[in-house]
Write a protein that holds these residues in place. Structure first.
Motif, PDB file in Angstrom:
ATOM      1  N   ASP A 111     -17.241  17.989   2.922  1.00 44.35           N
ATOM      2  CA  ASP A 111     -16.463  16.972   3.613  1.00 44.35           C
ATOM      3  C   ASP A 111     -17.119  15.605   3.502  1.00 44.35           C
ATOM      4  N   VAL A 112     -17.965  15.430   2.485  1.00 47.43           N
ATOM      5  CA  VAL A 112     -18.652  14.166   2.240  1.00 47.43           C
ATOM      6  C   VAL A 112     -17.833  13.313   1.274  1.00 47.43           C
ATOM      7  N   PRO A 113     -17.505  12.062   1.637  1.00 46.61           N
ATOM      8  CA  PRO A 113     -16.660  11.227   0.769  1.00 46.61           C
ATOM      9  C   PRO A 113     -17.305  10.942  -0.583  1.00 46.61           C
ATOM     10  N   LEU A 114     -16.535  11.157  -1.619  1.00 47.61           N
ATOM     11  CA  LEU A 114     -16.935  10.812  -2.977  1.00 47.61           C
ATOM     12  C   LEU A 114     -16.341   9.475  -3.399  1.00 47.61           C
ATOM     13  N   ASP A 115     -15.103   9.219  -2.962  1.00 44.33           N
ATOM     14  CA  ASP A 115     -14.426   7.998  -3.376  1.00 44.33           C
ATOM     15  C   ASP A 115     -13.338   7.654  -2.364  1.00 44.33           C
ATOM     16  N   TYR A 116     -13.013   6.360  -2.295  1.00 47.26           N
ATOM     17  CA  TYR A 116     -11.913   5.875  -1.473  1.00 47.26           C
ATOM     18  C   TYR A 116     -10.897   5.230  -2.415  1.00 47.26           C
ATOM     19  N   GLN A 117      -9.691   5.722  -2.417  1.00 48.50           N
ATOM     20  CA  GLN A 117      -8.692   5.278  -3.386  1.00 48.50           C
ATOM     21  C   GLN A 117      -7.467   4.710  -2.675  1.00 48.50           C
ATOM     22  N   SER A 118      -7.094   3.511  -3.102  1.00 49.71           N
ATOM     23  CA  SER A 118      -5.887   2.865  -2.586  1.00 49.71           C
ATOM     24  C   SER A 118      -4.890   2.736  -3.729  1.00 49.71           C
ATOM     25  N   ILE A 119      -3.713   3.336  -3.570  1.00 44.40           N
ATOM     26  CA  ILE A 119      -2.646   3.231  -4.559  1.00 44.40           C
ATOM     27  C   ILE A 119      -1.754   2.063  -4.119  1.00 44.40           C
ATOM     28  N   ILE A 120      -1.712   1.008  -4.928  1.00 48.36           N
ATOM     29  CA  ILE A 120      -1.046  -0.233  -4.526  1.00 48.36           C
ATOM     30  C   ILE A 120       0.026  -0.609  -5.541  1.00 48.36           C
ATOM     31  N   THR A 121       1.174  -0.994  -5.031  1.00 48.28           N
ATOM     32  CA  THR A 121       2.252  -1.511  -5.870  1.00 48.28           C
ATOM     33  C   THR A 121       2.201  -3.035  -5.837  1.00 48.28           C
ATOM     34  N   VAL A 122       2.106  -3.628  -7.025  1.00 41.34           N
ATOM     35  CA  VAL A 122       2.030  -5.081  -7.152  1.00 41.34           C
ATOM     36  C   VAL A 122       3.368  -5.582  -7.677  1.00 41.34           C
ATOM     37  N   GLY A 123       4.008  -6.478  -6.931  1.00 37.03           N
ATOM     38  CA  GLY A 123       5.288  -7.045  -7.334  1.00 37.03           C
ATOM     39  C   GLY A 123       5.144  -8.474  -7.815  1.00 37.03           C
ATOM     40  N   GLY A 124       5.763  -8.794  -8.962  1.00 37.40           N
ATOM     41  CA  GLY A 124       5.692 -10.135  -9.512  1.00 37.40           C
ATOM     42  C   GLY A 124       6.846 -10.995  -9.058  1.00 37.40           C
ATOM     43  N   GLY A 181      -4.309   2.522   6.596  1.00 32.51           N
ATOM     44  CA  GLY A 181      -4.498   1.112   6.284  1.00 32.51           C
ATOM     45  C   GLY A 181      -5.832   0.877   5.615  1.00 32.51           C
ATOM     46  N   VAL A 182      -5.916  -0.193   4.838  1.00 34.19           N
ATOM     47  CA  VAL A 182      -7.150  -0.524   4.132  1.00 34.19           C
ATOM     48  C   VAL A 182      -7.413  -2.016   4.241  1.00 34.19           C
ATOM     49  N   SER A 183      -8.672  -2.369   3.997  1.00 33.03           N
ATOM     50  CA  SER A 183      -9.071  -3.766   3.878  1.00 33.03           C
ATOM     51  C   SER A 183      -9.622  -3.957   2.469  1.00 33.03           C
ATOM     52  N   LEU A 184      -9.031  -4.886   1.745  1.00 30.08           N
ATOM     53  CA  LEU A 184      -9.448  -5.137   0.365  1.00 30.08           C
ATOM     54  C   LEU A 184     -10.071  -6.521   0.247  1.00 30.08           C
ATOM     55  N   GLY A 185     -11.129  -6.607  -0.547  1.00 28.64           N
ATOM     56  CA  GLY A 185     -11.666  -7.907  -0.890  1.00 28.64           C
ATOM     57  C   GLY A 185     -10.829  -8.548  -1.984  1.00 28.64           C
ATOM     58  N   LEU A 196       0.848  -1.192   0.000  1.00 31.38           N
ATOM     59  CA  LEU A 196       0.000   0.000   0.000  1.00 31.38           C
ATOM     60  C   LEU A 196       0.883   1.242   0.000  1.00 31.38           C
ATOM     61  N   LYS A 197       0.868   1.929  -1.121  1.00 29.10           N
ATOM     62  CA  LYS A 197       1.690   3.130  -1.258  1.00 29.10           C
ATOM     63  C   LYS A 197       1.003   4.350  -0.649  1.00 29.10           C
ATOM     64  N   GLU A 198      -0.325   4.439  -0.865  1.00 31.40           N
ATOM     65  CA  GLU A 198      -1.064   5.599  -0.362  1.00 31.40           C
ATOM     66  C   GLU A 198      -2.548   5.272  -0.306  1.00 31.40           C
ATOM     67  N   PHE A 199      -3.226   5.794   0.698  1.00 33.87           N
ATOM     68  CA  PHE A 199      -4.689   5.719   0.750  1.00 33.87           C
ATOM     69  C   PHE A 199      -5.222   7.138   0.914  1.00 33.87           C
ATOM     70  N   ARG A 200      -6.229   7.478   0.127  1.00 35.03           N
ATOM     71  CA  ARG A 200      -6.778   8.826   0.229  1.00 35.03           C
ATOM     72  C   ARG A 200      -8.295   8.795   0.072  1.00 35.03           C
ATOM     73  N   ILE A 201      -8.918   9.726   0.770  1.00 34.48           N
ATOM     74  CA  ILE A 201     -10.367   9.910   0.677  1.00 34.48           C
ATOM     75  C   ILE A 201     -10.622  11.153  -0.160  1.00 34.48           C
ATOM     76  N   VAL A 202     -11.348  10.991  -1.240  1.00 31.41           N
ATOM     77  CA  VAL A 202     -11.680  12.110  -2.124  1.00 31.41           C
ATOM     78  C   VAL A 202     -13.098  12.553  -1.798  1.00 31.41           C
ATOM     79  N   ASN A 203     -13.265  13.823  -1.424  1.00 31.75           N
ATOM     80  CA  ASN A 203     -14.576  14.358  -1.065  1.00 31.75           C
ATOM     81  C   ASN A 203     -15.272  14.985  -2.262  1.00 31.75           C
ATOM     82  N   TYR A 204     -16.595  15.112  -2.132  1.00 27.25           N
ATOM     83  CA  TYR A 204     -17.335  15.883  -3.127  1.00 27.25           C
ATOM     84  C   TYR A 204     -16.815  17.320  -3.094  1.00 27.25           C
ATOM     85  N   PRO A 205     -16.708  17.955  -4.253  1.00 27.95           N
ATOM     86  CA  PRO A 205     -16.131  19.309  -4.305  1.00 27.95           C
ATOM     87  C   PRO A 205     -16.810  20.268  -3.336  1.00 27.95           C
TER      88      PRO A 205
END
Length: 758
Positions: free
Chosen positions: A137-150, A184-188, A125-134
């Protein structure tokens, strides 16, 4: 095995599966989704039932040489492929969850049984951020920036957000939750490449089969179309008993209308009020309310409606009431403006009648009179209605929210790229806000109050203009435009009053009485024109409401029960206008059913304020899914009317007219069932995109499947000869509508689940 025995076996398996699904939704309510998932939906015997039904159905299709009709064969084959996809998912899919913290790698996830399973790659998990409606302070989206290593040194970066699933080596990752500290995040986790591919192939075949069946000239549907089109419009009437029933309903509606117009008691003091022009101008000022930026008029309308059930009070608009209460609060606390219907609550408050003031909620020691009843309710004791008590408590707290400034967050300020909104007189402002701006936020409303109290109208309007200027300077890029503000003001004026719904219901009941009674006056041209004018005006009014709500909300108005019932009413009215020449009886009964849909929407939730959509609901797939299903429901509702009509006509021995009505209903059944199928599988695709699973046996999914299975049966009248009889078919269609009522209302209010918001 003979054809008769094969049909009996298919029927027995079909009914048994429907019963198992319905029973499972009830058991789930008493236990848990994991329990029924393991003991019923995921059990070997349940899969065996589906397999047995599929095999016997395939044998029957081959025996009847269904392959000679390509479109129909493709349609049925699609369901076989869909079930094969479900079987593949059941046998091969792997699911679980993975917890990630910023900067820490992991190579494992936890499956449904709690065992650790290894991933063929690493996750960081590189970064987690909450994007609000313009501007909120109401959440518009939850974004997890993840690095996947092979396995090698190569790595890639993926973004997992709501409605955007990340993929890596066949594994799908979707947003499930996040830690309170934001690190931290929980992913399905879902691995099901084969089942999804097969199932989607089935969906594609289903669409091809539906189109081919609709276009084919050799299907039963096309034969019905030719038969129905040969018969000109027939006026079919119900019995005198039905007429009396509608008259009784009309009287009830008139009584309901009169009840809704119950007069408020007169003010007990000479109230001072704010000038209407000033209040109206103040109502156009933007405010952060219900998680969105909207005119203050929206908050004022909600404020007065929640208290009194009306959008006006003694000729005062919602803007005037809120502005006057804000400035002359002491006498307004004594006004009988809060409607309390429950007599037990009236006794607790010590009021005579159904109107209370804010001061009636507290005694001479300033103690809250409902506190004891609320404590008893929380302890599971007490005799007062829980619903009535909660509603009365909400009304009291609405005024408290108003006093605390939660409805008056008028002053925006941008810090660090994030806009925050503050209430008048806010004392704890961030130090980063310059002194000049802090002074304006704290004192602007005091200056406005002084100008209003001293009668300086021009000065008051000037201060309001300065507040709007301050808003534009501080948050102009996120404020709604003037046209959008005017659209919302128009929507508030049109949607808040309930009398148009009750008036339309009364008129539609009168129209149904005239049509059902066969009154000769209906044959006169002026009456026919007036009738069509009523239907057109009702359709136009509802169209304007839907368009305005769409404009204000920024999304198709199909996100909750209120909106879907309004859309269903609109669909019924449009169908009435399209089909009234072929079936004139719809002119009488189409608007009636539409108005009952409007009545349900009003009584269930009033006119709920527009709020930002949950992130997962902001998908065009969801809008198409709901729209398609609601059009299908509207067609099924018309079939109930046609079914009742057919039964009555057969009772009166008017066989030709009854046969025509039944044939018309059969013709509508094809597009209705096809639309329901498309709607269900559009919902499955949306769920797969949003939740990582195309089918989860949620109660609404389960009952939608039951509804589809129940309504699919009459389509096979060539094999099931009883459905060729108008009486049997009509009785079946009337009773089948119970599954729709259960799907739409029963699940929402009795069973719950992920769809309970709908």
């Amino acid at each position: 095995m003979s054809k008769r025995k094969l049909l009996w076996l298919i029927g027995a398996l079909y009914i048994l599966i429907i019963m198992c699904i319905g029973l499972a939704t009830i058991v789930e309510k008493q236990t848990s989704s994991s329990f029924v998932g393991e003991r019923i939906y995921g059990a070997w015997w349940f899969a065996l039932l589906w397999a047995a039904l599929t095999v016997t159905a395939c044998v029957y299709m081959l025996r009847e040489q269904l392959y000679k009709r390509v479109g129909v064969m493709v349609l049925h084959l699609s369901f076989v492929v869909i079930l094969l996809g479900a079987l593949t998912t059941w046998l091969t899919a792997r699911r679980g969850t993975v917890g990630l913290r910023v900067g820490k790698q992991t190579t494992e996830y936890v499956d449904a049984k709690g065992q650790s399973q290894r991933l063929p790659f690493t996750l960081l998990l590189k970064e987690f951020r909450i994007v609000n409606y313009p501007g909120t302070d109401v959440p518009l989206d939850y974004q997890s920036i993840i690095t996947v290593g092979g396995p090698s040194a190569d790595s890639s970066e993926i973004v997992v957000s709501m409605n955007n699933i990340g993929s890596a080596d066949g594994y799908r990752l979707f947003q499930s939750g996040y830690d309170s500290d934001g690190n931290g995040v929980s992913l399905g986790v879902c691995f099901d490449p084969y089942g999804i591919a097969i199932t989607y192939t089935g969906y594609l075949l289903l669409l091809v089969g539906i189109v081919a069946t609709m276009l084919s000239r050799k299907t039963h549907m096309r034969a019905l179309y030719r038969k129905v089109m040969q018969v000109k419009g027939v006026g079919c009437w119900v019995t005198n008993v039905g007429c009396q029933t509608f008259i009784a309903g009309c009287m009830i509606a008139l009584g309901t209308t009169s009840c809704t117009n119950t007069q408020h008691p007169s003010p007990n003091t000479q109230l001072q009020t704010v000038d209407r022009h000033i209040a109206q101008r103040l109502g156009t000022v933007n405010v952060l309310y219900n998680g969105r930026i909207c005119p203050l008029n929206t908050a004022a309308t909600d404020f007065l409606t929640k208290l009194s059930g009306s959008v006006s009070w003694h000729g005062l608009t919602a803007d005037e009431v809120m502005a006057s209460w804000m400035i002359y609060y002491s006498p307004w606390e004594q006004q009988k403006i809060i409607r309390i219907k429950d007599r037990d609550i009236q006794k607790l408050l010590g009021i005579d009648g159904q109107w209370a003031s804010y001061s009636d909620f507290t005694d001479q020691h300033n103690e809250y009179k409902l506190k004891g009843a609320l404590d008893e309710m929380r302890q599971g004791r007490g005799t007062v209605s829980r619903k009535a008590l909660m509603q009365a408590d909400e009304k009291f707290n609405v005024v408290g929210m108003f006093y605390r400034g939660q409805m008056l967050r008028l002053f925006p300020y941008k810090l660090g790229g994030q806009v925050s909104w503050y209430s008048p007189g806010a004392q704890s402002l961030p130090r980063e806000i310059p002194v000049r701006e802090q002074f304006f936020i704290k004192q602007a409303m005091d200056f406005l109050t002084e100008a209003i109290v001293t009668g300086q109208t021009d000065r008051a309007l000037e201060i309001i203009a300065k507040i709007k200027l301050f808003q534009r300077e501080m948050a102009g890029d996120v404020l709604p435009g003037e046209s959008l503000t005017q659209a919302e003001l128009a929507y508030n004026r049109l949607s808040a009053p309930k009398w148009p719904v009750f008036l339309s219901l009364t008129l539609s009941l009168l129209l149904a009485v005239m049509v059902s009674g066969g009154w000769r006056v209906m044959s006169r041209r002026p009456v026919r024109l007036a009738t069509m004018a009523f239907v057109w005006l009702l359709t136009l009014w509802l169209t304007v409401l839907l368009v305005l709500r769409w404009t204000v909300s920024g999304h198709v108005p199909l996100s909750n029960g209120f909106e879907t019932m309004q859309f269903m009413a609109w669909t019924l009215l449009v169908l009435t206008l399209l089909l009234q020449r072929r079936l004139p009886v719809l002119t009488g009964f189409g608007p009636l059913v539409a108005c009952f849909c409007l009545l349900v929407s009003v009584l269930a939730s009033g006119s709920p304020q527009v709020t930002p959509l949950m992130p997962v609901l902001a998908s065009p797939l969801l809008s198409m899914h709901v729209m398609t299903v609601m059009v299908a429901y509207a067609l099924f509702a018309l079939q109930v009317l046609l079914g009742v009509q057919t039964i009555v006509l057969l009772h009166k021995r008017r066989t030709a007219e009854a046969t025509h009505a039944a044939d018309f209903s059969r013709l509508l059944l094809y597009p209705a069932v096809f639309l329901l199928a498309i709607g269900i599988f559009l919902g499955a695709v949306w769920a797969n995109v949003s939740w990582g699973s195309y089918w989860s046996w949620d109660p609404k999914e389960s009952w939608a499947l039951i509804t589809f299975m129940v309504y699919s049966v009459p389509l096979h009248s060539s094999s099931l000869s009883r459905f060729q009889r108008p009486l049997f078919y009509s009785l079946y269609m009337v009773q089948a509508f119970l599954t729709i009522l259960m799907t739409y209302f029963g699940v929402n209010y009795l069973l719950g689940g992920m769809h309970s918001y709908a």
